[in-house]
Design an enzyme around this catalytic site. Structure first.
Site, PDB file in Angstrom:
ATOM      1  N   HIS A 216     -21.888  19.519  21.075  1.00 31.90           N
ATOM      2  CA  HIS A 216     -21.482  18.125  21.288  1.00 31.90           C
ATOM      3  C   HIS A 216     -19.960  17.996  21.319  1.00 31.90           C
ATOM      4  O   HIS A 216     -19.408  17.354  22.211  1.00 31.90           O
ATOM      5  CB  HIS A 216     -22.053  17.230  20.187  1.00 31.90           C
ATOM      6  CG  HIS A 216     -21.536  15.826  20.230  1.00 31.90           C
ATOM      7  ND1 HIS A 216     -21.933  14.903  21.175  1.00 31.90           N
ATOM      8  CD2 HIS A 216     -20.597  15.203  19.459  1.00 31.90           C
ATOM      9  CE1 HIS A 216     -21.277  13.764  20.985  1.00 31.90           C
ATOM     10  NE2 HIS A 216     -20.467  13.914  19.947  1.00 31.90           N
TER      11      HIS A 216
ATOM     12  N   CYS B 155     -11.107   4.302  20.922  1.00 32.86           N
ATOM     13  CA  CYS B 155     -11.614   2.983  21.316  1.00 32.86           C
ATOM     14  C   CYS B 155     -13.081   3.053  21.750  1.00 32.86           C
ATOM     15  O   CYS B 155     -13.780   2.037  21.753  1.00 32.86           O
ATOM     16  CB  CYS B 155     -10.762   2.388  22.434  1.00 32.86           C
ATOM     17  SG  CYS B 155     -10.628   3.421  23.905  1.00 32.86           S
TER      18      CYS B 155
END
Length: 334
Positions: A113, A64
């Site tokens: 990352h 989301c």
């Protein structure tokens, strides 16, 4: 092969833009088909793959709050052009229109990352644990489809180890920051142990569902009350609790130890006069009320009643902000 990740997240885009780049199961299958047959991307002849490149490797992480595409590509393939074609074929969006919202990392920076994401450092809620399982789901989904290679396999397996290690050796996930988890922790701190404590959860929405989940883990006795009895029954059944209709509301208040309320009622459903009568019938046995509704479900003057302990959303938000600050301090250790 070179490692590249293209992403768009809550850090770079609004929810309106994030929604455009969400991948459901149908879209994931489309991108799998393109990875397995990349020639379909180059039909316009604007650029070509080397003949030896019959297959490409990659996976999509779509939650989301973020969509990230991890790619293991031959050095002769222009990764951004490849991304543009994937986005156009699957989402029918020109990625150039959202160029400023995308970030790109390659090789070691791409690995770093992913490790930050897996550790919860890059999450909207710092230290949240759900992201690690979401990464695992994405990885195994694409691995089973045959679109990961040895580079991606090693990368993601290392990310899982990193996420687990970070949470084991730091306090990044220790301090509760969600309103529901703080509400339950607050009750737990008061009673020392919630096992067999009777908790009335008023409302059957998402926040109530999360409260029930945390309560169930602590072996509390859950009673769910909602204006729609069917919704109360469904929620209670999921967490081995019981349900009660609103017309028996006062009766159940005589017997519970804790109330967690979150309904959309426009005015208080627990008034001073109503709960004062209940407390007299309880002989002023301790009652703990946590109101996580906006607007409030409980009249704030109720806290004046003897042995009634009342906390509202402002009290919990203060704790959430404090805990979030503590989590941020753990980032350097992570």
């Amino acid at each position: 092969m070179k490692l590249t990740v293209f992403g768009i997240s809550h850090n770079t885009a609004s929810i309106d833009i994030l929604e455009k780049f969400s991948f459901n199961s149908t879209l994931k299958q489309k991108i799998i088909d393109l990875f397995l047959n990349p020639a379909a991307l180059w039909q316009d002849q604007s650029a070509r793959l080397e003949p030896a490149c019959q297959k490409m490797y990659g996976l999509v992480l779509s939650t989301c709050n973020r969509t990230e595409i991890y790619l293991s590509l031959p050095h002769n393939v222009e990764d951004y052009l490849f991304l543009k074609k994937i986005i156009k074929k699957t989402l029918n969006i020109d990625a150039m229109d959202f160029y400023k919202n995308f970030y790109k990392y390659t090789d070691i920076e791409a690995a770093r990352h992913l490790f930050r994401v897996a550790s919860g450092i890059d999450s909207m809620v710092i230290g949240e644990t759900q992201i690690l399982s979401q990464i695992k789901d994405a990885y195994y989904y694409f691995k089973s489809a045959g679109t990961t290679d040895s580079l991606l396999n090693k990368l993601f397996e290392a990310a899982f180890r990193t996420g687990k290690k970070v949470r084991a050796e730091t306090n990044i996930s220790r301090y509760p920051v969600s309103i529901s988890s703080i509400a339950v922790r607050l009750a737990e701190d008061t009673f020392k142990n919630l096992k067999n404590k009777k908790v009335l959860v008023i409302g059957a929405g998402k926040m109530s569902e999360l409260s029930c989940m945390y309560l169930h883990k602590r072996d509390a006795k859950i009673v769910v009350c909602s204006r729609t009895l069917e919704n109360a029954e469904k929620l209670a059944k999921r967490f081995h609790g019981t349900s009660v209709s609103f017309d028996r509301f006062d009766d159940i208040l005589l017997d519970v130890d804790i109330i967690i309320t979150q309904t959309s009622a426009p005015h208080p459903i627990i008034t001073f006069d109503r709960i004062n009568i209940i407390m007299k019938k309880r002989h002023y046995r301790e009652l703990f009320i946590i109101d996580i509704a906006v607007p409030r479900n409980v009249d704030k003057t109720c806290k004046k009643i003897k042995n009634l302990y009342y906390y509202d959303i402002d009290d919990l938000q203060t704790t959430a902000d404090k805990n979030n600050a503590l989590r941020k301090k753990e980032i350097v250790k992570c």
